[in-house]
Write an enzyme that holds these catalytic residues in place. Structure first.
Site, PDB file in Angstrom:
ATOM      1  N   PRO A  89       0.821  -1.224   0.000  1.00 15.66           N
ATOM      2  CG  PRO A  89      -0.484  -1.388   1.933  1.00 15.66           C
ATOM      3  CD  PRO A  89       0.636  -2.036   1.204  1.00 15.66           C
ATOM      4  CD  GLU A 116       0.775  -5.058  11.316  1.00 13.05           C
ATOM      5  OE1 GLU A 116      -0.286  -5.719  11.267  1.00 13.05           O
ATOM      6  OE2 GLU A 116       0.826  -3.813  11.244  1.00 13.05           O
ATOM      7  NE  ARG A 154      -7.846  -5.225 -20.541  1.00 15.54           N
ATOM      8  CZ  ARG A 154      -8.893  -5.756 -21.141  1.00 15.54           C
ATOM      9  NH1 ARG A 154      -9.274  -6.965 -20.829  1.00 15.54           N
ATOM     10  NH2 ARG A 154      -9.552  -5.076 -22.052  1.00 15.54           N
ATOM     11  CG  ASP A 169     -10.128  -1.593 -22.564  1.00 13.98           C
ATOM     12  OD1 ASP A 169     -11.305  -1.864 -22.782  1.00 13.98           O
ATOM     13  OD2 ASP A 169      -9.240  -2.430 -22.342  1.00 13.98           O
TER      14      ASP A 169
HETATM   15  N1  ADE Z   1      -0.821  -5.141  -0.186  1.00  7.13           N
HETATM   16  C1  ADE Z   1      -1.726  -4.765   0.727  1.00  7.13           C
HETATM   17  N2  ADE Z   1      -2.495  -3.758   0.267  1.00  7.13           N
HETATM   18  C2  ADE Z   1      -2.052  -3.482  -0.980  1.00  7.13           C
HETATM   19  C3  ADE Z   1      -2.430  -2.531  -1.976  1.00  7.13           C
HETATM   20  N3  ADE Z   1      -3.415  -1.661  -1.770  1.00  7.13           N
HETATM   21  N4  ADE Z   1      -1.744  -2.531  -3.129  1.00  7.13           N
HETATM   22  C4  ADE Z   1      -0.740  -3.392  -3.324  1.00  7.13           C
HETATM   23  N5  ADE Z   1      -0.332  -4.304  -2.442  1.00  7.13           N
HETATM   24  C5  ADE Z   1      -0.978  -4.359  -1.275  1.00  7.13           C
END
Ligand code: ADE
Length: 248
Positions: A89, A116, A154, A169
Site C-alpha cells: 500500500p 504488517e 491485456r 478501453d
Molecule cells: N498489499 C496490501 N495492500 C495493498 C495494496 N493496496 N496494493 C498493493 N499491495 C498491497
C-alpha cells in the site's frame, strides 16, 4: 511475456491465473507465468518467512533473505527480469500508464507482501519498483499481483483477441469509457439511446466521445487535466461545460 510471482499462498494466485483472458493467454503460449512458494526459499526447519519487528509493536514482518533468494533463483533460471515489483500500500499508484510501461518489458517479477509489512531492505536492495493498486489495505499482495498481471497481460499483443477493444478501453486514452448497450432495445422502462440504433456511424462515434467526456467530467474531473484530448474532444468538453453552466 514472462511473469514470476513470489508468494506464501501459491494456490491463491494460481486460481486467479487459471480463467479468463490471462488463462487463455497462458494456454496459447503468449504468457509464461510461474508462481513460486516463498517457503521453498527458507533454510530452517520451520520454513520461517516472518519475524517480530525491531522496535516492538504488533504483527510480524517478512524477512528479507527468502525474498532475496527467490529473486536470485528466478534471475538464474529464467533470466534477469526487467522489473522486480514489490506490491504494497506504500507503493506508487498502479495506473494504466504503469501497466503500459511494464508491458514493454519482457519479464516482470512480482513480490507479494503479507503480515504488517516487508523488511524495508527488500524495497531498497531487491525490488526495482514498489506499486500499490489503490488506497486501501489488503491482507497481502496476492490480489494486487493478479491485478497487475491482468492489466499488463491485456496489453501484450494477441492476448485480447480484439486489439481495437483494448485501444478503446476506459483509461487507454486517459478518459472513462462511454456507456454500452445490447439487446433488448428497452429494459426496465429504459430505452437504448436512439442514436445507437440509427445506423449513422459518424453520429455514433460523436455520441460515444461526448458521453465519455461527460462521464469523465462528472465523475473523475481530475483525469481531464492529464488526458491527451484532440481538437474535437476539446470543443466537445467546452460545449459540455457550457451546458453545465446553464443547468448545473
Ligand atoms: N498489499 C496490501 N495492500 C495493498 C495494496 N493496496 N496494493 C498493493 N499491495 C498491497
Amino acid at each position: 511475456m514472462k511473469f514470476d510471482i513470489v508468494t506464501i499462498f501459491p494456490r491463491m494466485v494460481e486460481a486467479g491465473l487459471a480463467e479468463g483472458v490471462v488463462g487463455r493467454g497462458i494456454e496459447r503460449g503468449l504468457l509464461d507465468v510461474k508462481v513460486h512458494d516463498l517457503r521453498a526459499y527458507t533454510t530452517d526447519r520451520h520454513r520461517t518467512v516472518d519475524d517480530v519487528p525491531y522496535g516492538g509493536g504488533p504483527g510480524m514482518v517478512m524477512k528479507p533473505e527468502p525474498l532475496a533468494r527467490a529473486v536470485d533463483d528466478i534471475a538464474c533460471r529464467r533470466g534477469t527480469p526487467g522489473a522486480v515489483v514489490l506490491l504494497s500500500p506504500q507503493g506508487r499508484p498502479f495506473t494504466q500508464g504503469e501497466a503500459v510501461r511494464l508491458s514493454r518489458l519482457s519479464h516482470v517479477v512480482l513480490l507479494c507482501g503479507r503480515y504488517e509489512g516487508v523488511d524495508d531492505r527488500v524495497r531498497t536492495t531487491v525490488a526495482t519498483d514498489e506499486l500499490s493498486i489503490g488506497d486501501y489495505v489488503l491482507s497481502g499482495g496476492e490480489l494486487a499481483a493478479l491485478v497487475v498481471v491482468d492489466a499488463v497481460s491485456r496489453l501484450v499483443p494477441g492476448v485480447v483477441g480484439d486489439a481495437q477493444s483494448v485501444e478503446e478501453d476506459s483509461f487507454s486514452r486517459g478518459l472513462l469509457d462511454c456507456p454500452h448497450y445490447t439487446r433488448p432495445p428497452e429494459f426496465a422502462g429504459q430505452k437504448v439511446p436512439g442514436v445507437l440504433l440509427s445506423g449513422h456511424h459518424e453520429e455514433v462515434r460523436r455520441w460515444r466521445k461526448m458521453t465519455a467526456l461527460r462521464r469523465t467530467l462528472e465523475r473523475r474531473p481530475e483525469l481531464l487535466t492529464s488526458a491527451a484530448l484532440d481538437e474535437e474532444e476539446r470543443a466537445m468538453l467546452e460545449k459540455i461545460r457550457q451546458e453545465q453552466e446553464r443547468e448545473p
